[in-house]
Design an enzyme around this catalytic site. Structure first.
Site, PDB file in Angstrom:
ATOM      1  N   HIS A  98      -0.107   1.616 -10.918  1.00  0.00           N
ATOM      2  CA  HIS A  98      -1.184   0.766 -10.401  1.00  0.00           C
ATOM      3  C   HIS A  98      -1.990   1.528  -9.357  1.00  0.00           C
ATOM      4  CE1 HIS A  98       2.478   0.072  -8.041  1.00  0.00           C
ATOM      5  NE2 HIS A  98       1.701  -0.123  -6.982  1.00  0.00           N
ATOM      6  N   HIS A 100      -4.575   1.066  -6.215  1.00  0.00           N
ATOM      7  CA  HIS A 100      -5.065   0.129  -5.209  1.00  0.00           C
ATOM      8  C   HIS A 100      -6.549   0.427  -4.960  1.00  0.00           C
ATOM      9  CE1 HIS A 100      -0.941  -0.952  -3.559  1.00  0.00           C
ATOM     10  NE2 HIS A 100      -0.661   0.170  -4.180  1.00  0.00           N
TER      11      HIS A 100
HETATM   12  P1  AMP Z   1       3.118  -0.161  -4.287  1.00  0.00           P
HETATM   13  O1  AMP Z   1       3.781  -0.089  -2.937  1.00  0.00           O
HETATM   14  O2  AMP Z   1       2.078   0.900  -4.482  1.00  0.00           O
HETATM   15  O3  AMP Z   1       4.135  -0.200  -5.411  1.00  0.00           O
HETATM   16  O4  AMP Z   1       2.311  -1.504  -4.291  1.00  0.00           O
HETATM   17  C1  AMP Z   1       2.774  -2.686  -4.866  1.00  0.00           C
HETATM   18  C2  AMP Z   1       1.764  -3.752  -4.524  1.00  0.00           C
HETATM   19  O5  AMP Z   1       1.985  -4.845  -5.387  1.00  0.00           O
HETATM   20  C3  AMP Z   1       1.880  -4.270  -3.082  1.00  0.00           C
HETATM   21  O6  AMP Z   1       0.644  -4.048  -2.413  1.00  0.00           O
HETATM   22  C4  AMP Z   1       2.177  -5.755  -3.281  1.00  0.00           C
HETATM   23  O7  AMP Z   1       1.536  -6.568  -2.319  1.00  0.00           O
HETATM   24  C5  AMP Z   1       1.665  -6.014  -4.683  1.00  0.00           C
HETATM   25  N1  AMP Z   1       2.276  -7.134  -5.396  1.00  0.00           N
HETATM   26  C6  AMP Z   1       3.598  -7.374  -5.555  1.00  0.00           C
HETATM   27  N2  AMP Z   1       3.785  -8.493  -6.294  1.00  0.00           N
HETATM   28  C7  AMP Z   1       2.550  -8.958  -6.617  1.00  0.00           C
HETATM   29  C8  AMP Z   1       2.067 -10.080  -7.372  1.00  0.00           C
HETATM   30  N3  AMP Z   1       2.896 -10.962  -7.954  1.00  0.00           N
HETATM   31  N4  AMP Z   1       0.734 -10.242  -7.476  1.00  0.00           N
HETATM   32  C9  AMP Z   1      -0.120  -9.375  -6.898  1.00  0.00           C
HETATM   33  N5  AMP Z   1       0.277  -8.290  -6.188  1.00  0.00           N
HETATM   34  C10 AMP Z   1       1.592  -8.090  -6.042  1.00  0.00           C
END
Ligand code: AMP
Ligand code: ZN
Length: 134
Positions: A98, A100
């Site tokens: 993913h 950001h």
């Molecule tokens: P990372 O640390 O790069 O793996 O980022 C994971 C991101 O996913 C974090 O910014 C979380 O806030 C986001 N996240 C986790 N669960 C959900 C969800 N159900 N819907 C939207 N974002 C999410």
């Protein structure tokens, strides 16, 4: 597979969709760094950028560009950061690739990583020997 982002793609977990096409889904991060913080993900599960195909990366890049433009126009912000945490040591919590896209405005207080200082002596050449591709 027990992947939260695959469940979002499948509609088993709700999300606020920003953009969708055949290959890509973009939705609001549930815990935003700034409001409008959006995640852009491939619809086919891959763990990180190394596992992604060229086709997936191309579609992600195009979607990031669309989302970035929409964030700027819709929120009236001046810019945005695009980041991807590759591996848990880099802060990757969800093991589904993913990107950001984080809206930025002057004075929003966000600080990026602190630099370590310039390379000294032969340090840059030494590093280059280890990572140079061609
Ligand atoms: P990372 O640390 O790069 O793996 O980022 C994971 C991101 O996913 C974090 O910014 C979380 O806030 C986001 N996240 C986790 N669960 C959900 C969800 N159900 N819907 C939207 N974002 C999410
Ligand atoms: Zn997944």
């Amino acid at each position: 597979m027990d992947c939260i982002f695959c469940k979002i793609i499948a509609g088993q977990i709700p999300s606020h969709k920003v953009y969708e096409d055949d290959q890509v889904l973009a939705f609001l991060d549930i815990n935003p760094v700034n409001h409008g913080h959006t995640l852009v993900i491939p619809k086919s599960h891959v763990g990180d950028i190394e596992e992604a195909t060229g086709e997936q990366l191309s579609s992600l890049a195009l979607a990031i560009k669309k989302v970035g433009r929409s964030i700027k126009e819709g929120l009236g912000v001046e810019g945005y950061n695009v980041t991807e945490n590759n591996g848990s040591v880099a802060g990757q919590i969800i093991p589904h690739l993913h990107f950001h896209v984080i809206p930025r405005q002057a004075g929003d207080g966000l600080k990026l990583w602190p630099p370590r200082g310039n390379y000294q002596g032969t340090e840059a050449e030494d590093i280059l020997q280890k990572i140079k591709i061609n």
